[in-house]
Design a protein around this motif. Sequence first.
Motif, mmCIF file in Angstrom:
data_model
loop_
_atom_site.group_PDB
_atom_site.id
_atom_site.type_symbol
_atom_site.label_atom_id
_atom_site.label_comp_id
_atom_site.label_asym_id
_atom_site.label_seq_id
_atom_site.Cartn_x
_atom_site.Cartn_y
_atom_site.Cartn_z
ATOM 1 N N GLU A 1 -1.051 -7.108 -3.185
ATOM 2 C CA GLU A 1 -0.370 -8.525 -3.971
ATOM 3 C C GLU A 1 0.207 -7.490 -4.977
ATOM 4 O O GLU A 1 1.642 -8.234 -5.722
ATOM 5 N N GLN A 2 0.372 -6.175 -5.213
ATOM 6 C CA GLN A 2 0.500 -5.618 -6.011
ATOM 7 C C GLN A 2 1.909 -4.896 -5.389
ATOM 8 O O GLN A 2 2.480 -4.787 -3.897
ATOM 9 N N SER A 3 3.235 -4.200 -6.297
ATOM 10 C CA SER A 3 4.358 -4.285 -5.207
ATOM 11 C C SER A 3 4.364 -2.423 -6.299
ATOM 12 O O SER A 3 4.236 -2.508 -7.373
ATOM 13 N N GLY A 4 6.121 -1.856 -5.470
ATOM 14 C CA GLY A 4 5.889 0.037 -5.888
ATOM 15 C C GLY A 4 5.840 0.429 -5.317
ATOM 16 O O GLY A 4 4.550 0.774 -4.540
ATOM 17 N N PRO A 5 6.069 1.879 -5.472
ATOM 18 C CA PRO A 5 5.531 2.870 -4.870
ATOM 19 C C PRO A 5 4.541 3.406 -4.691
ATOM 20 O O PRO A 5 3.201 3.713 -4.134
ATOM 21 N N LEU A 6 4.153 2.899 -6.679
ATOM 22 C CA LEU A 6 2.054 3.297 -6.660
ATOM 23 C C LEU A 6 1.201 3.138 -5.939
ATOM 24 O O LEU A 6 0.634 2.453 -6.059
ATOM 25 N N ALA A 7 2.094 1.573 -5.779
ATOM 26 C CA ALA A 7 0.909 0.930 -4.680
ATOM 27 C C ALA A 7 0.546 1.094 -3.704
ATOM 28 O O ALA A 7 0.048 0.427 -2.537
ATOM 29 N N ALA A 8 1.568 2.015 -2.804
ATOM 30 C CA ALA A 8 1.587 2.649 -1.282
ATOM 31 C C ALA A 8 -0.264 3.169 -1.284
ATOM 32 O O ALA A 8 -0.406 3.794 -2.109
ATOM 33 N N ILE B 1 5.841 -1.721 1.070
ATOM 34 C CA ILE B 1 6.119 -1.340 2.433
ATOM 35 C C ILE B 1 7.111 0.386 3.042
ATOM 36 O O ILE B 1 5.919 1.376 3.599
ATOM 37 N N GLY B 2 7.738 0.418 1.816
ATOM 38 C CA GLY B 2 8.311 1.284 2.438
ATOM 39 C C GLY B 2 7.750 2.891 2.088
ATOM 40 O O GLY B 2 7.704 4.285 2.816
ATOM 41 N N THR B 3 7.436 2.561 0.838
ATOM 42 C CA THR B 3 6.600 3.967 0.812
ATOM 43 C C THR B 3 5.189 4.044 1.501
ATOM 44 O O THR B 3 4.536 5.188 1.470
ATOM 45 N N SER B 4 4.556 2.905 1.872
ATOM 46 C CA SER B 4 3.209 3.132 2.601
ATOM 47 C C SER B 4 4.263 3.379 3.917
ATOM 48 O O SER B 4 2.807 4.517 4.867
ATOM 49 N N ILE B 5 4.985 3.212 4.719
ATOM 50 C CA ILE B 5 5.151 4.198 6.028
ATOM 51 C C ILE B 5 5.797 4.918 5.817
ATOM 52 O O ILE B 5 5.324 6.215 6.842
ATOM 53 N N ALA B 6 5.943 5.877 5.032
ATOM 54 C CA ALA B 6 6.800 7.240 4.860
ATOM 55 C C ALA B 6 5.333 7.573 4.603
ATOM 56 O O ALA B 6 5.187 9.504 4.728
ATOM 57 N N LEU B 7 4.583 7.329 3.774
ATOM 58 C CA LEU B 7 3.285 8.568 3.425
ATOM 59 C C LEU B 7 2.438 8.495 4.468
ATOM 60 O O LEU B 7 1.942 9.978 5.481
ATOM 61 N N ALA B 8 2.335 7.030 5.624
ATOM 62 C CA ALA B 8 1.990 7.532 6.557
ATOM 63 C C ALA B 8 2.840 8.308 7.584
ATOM 64 O O ALA B 8 1.730 8.919 8.347
ATOM 65 N N LEU B 9 3.668 8.448 7.732
ATOM 66 C CA LEU B 9 4.644 9.055 8.834
ATOM 67 C C LEU B 9 4.666 10.717 8.083
ATOM 68 O O LEU B 9 4.668 11.790 9.447
ATOM 69 N N ARG B 10 4.759 11.417 6.677
ATOM 70 C CA ARG B 10 4.545 12.381 6.326
ATOM 71 C C ARG B 10 3.050 13.128 6.411
ATOM 72 O O ARG B 10 2.987 14.102 7.211
ATOM 73 N N LEU C 1 4.783 11.398 -5.003
ATOM 74 C CA LEU C 1 3.285 10.816 -4.479
ATOM 75 C C LEU C 1 2.813 11.422 -3.002
ATOM 76 O O LEU C 1 1.908 11.359 -2.238
ATOM 77 N N GLY C 2 4.590 12.462 -2.411
ATOM 78 C CA GLY C 2 3.598 13.396 -1.245
ATOM 79 C C GLY C 2 4.466 12.140 -0.185
ATOM 80 O O GLY C 2 4.511 12.538 0.895
ATOM 81 N N ALA C 3 5.412 10.968 -0.404
ATOM 82 C CA ALA C 3 6.157 10.918 0.845
ATOM 83 C C ALA C 3 7.404 10.732 1.645
ATOM 84 O O ALA C 3 7.621 10.864 2.442
ATOM 85 N N GLY C 4 7.532 12.192 1.171
ATOM 86 C CA GLY C 4 9.119 12.731 1.844
ATOM 87 C C GLY C 4 9.919 13.221 0.854
ATOM 88 O O GLY C 4 9.713 13.857 -0.466
ATOM 89 N N ILE C 5 11.029 13.589 1.264
ATOM 90 C CA ILE C 5 12.345 13.898 -0.003
ATOM 91 C C ILE C 5 13.266 12.786 -0.441
ATOM 92 O O ILE C 5 13.757 12.303 0.381
ATOM 93 N N ALA C 6 13.099 13.215 -1.314
ATOM 94 C CA ALA C 6 13.820 12.127 -2.160
ATOM 95 C C ALA C 6 15.562 12.339 -1.942
ATOM 96 O O ALA C 6 16.105 12.904 -3.180
ATOM 97 N N GLU C 7 16.150 12.570 -0.299
ATOM 98 C CA GLU C 7 17.812 12.648 -0.574
ATOM 99 C C GLU C 7 17.686 12.550 0.924
ATOM 100 O O GLU C 7 16.637 12.036 1.606
#
Length: 306
Positions: free
Chosen positions: A117-124, A12-21, A43-49
């Motif tokens: 049904e999948q989880s984790g950032p790679l499923a975003a 969920i978090g990574t999907s939100i971040a991908l949409a925002l980016r 994956l292009g979701a943002g800045i890891a910091e």
Amino acid sequence: MRSAAVVGTGLIGTSIALALRGRGVTTYLIDTDPEAARTAAELGAGIAERPRQPVELAVIAVPPQYVAAALREHQLADLAEDFTDAASVKELPQREAARTGCDLTRFVGGHPMGGREQSGPLAARDDLFHGRPWVLTPSPESRAQTLARAEELAGLCGARPVVMCQAEHDRAVALTSHAPHVVSSLLAGRLLHGEPSQLGLAGQGLADVTRLAGGSAELWTDILGSNAPAVADVLAEFTRDLHQVVDALRGLGSAREPEQRRAHADRLSTALVRGIQGRARIPARGTSTTAAPGLGPALATAPRGV
């Protein structure tokens, strides 16, 4: 919105971040597992910091039992001007946030009604919430700016903001999400008793009905436990319906008289017809949510920020 932070870089978090980016929002990724945040960033979701100054809005995208603690931690660290979350239960995190001294004026509960049904950032996916409701549950303390930013977040992710009270939300998801997950899991669990020759006959129907059972057991234990009374109520009613079907089937298997068989067949047919009627009530994807009589506070759609 120009800047945001996402705390928790799972599906969920990574999907939100991908949409925002994708909408040009500078997005920071924070996770207790640095590798998950780095994966999301790759994956292009943002800045890891962490940002050097407060962002406009932080999204707490962690399981329900961790929302209040994460909210307090990041409010004290001045991560953002306003905060929302993405947990699928609303009453318990709100109570815990109040108990632990979070600043509720700067917080609006949120729940994007999309998932896999999948989880984790790679499923975003950046389109995970397109056309879906995004429930917002402001408290009496929530300030207007915080709600407006949460509505804007939903719009940036392609969703439709829907405002409702916390208790109403939890009852709704117990019926439409949480209890179905339990039913799917229990049915899938019965397959452990099947012979290989039996399972070899499985078709798409079984795969469809048991798809939800593939979700993370750890996450779903948290979700179900956080909404336990509402889910138990739905399952209790489901159990009564199931017992009636079992009785009808037992009767069909043992009845000798035509009238008895017709009576049992009628009960079985009634259950199947109710299923057809209930399924027909599921709104088509992308349609507006409307309030039903007696459901209580507003289910007002607010397409701000779309």
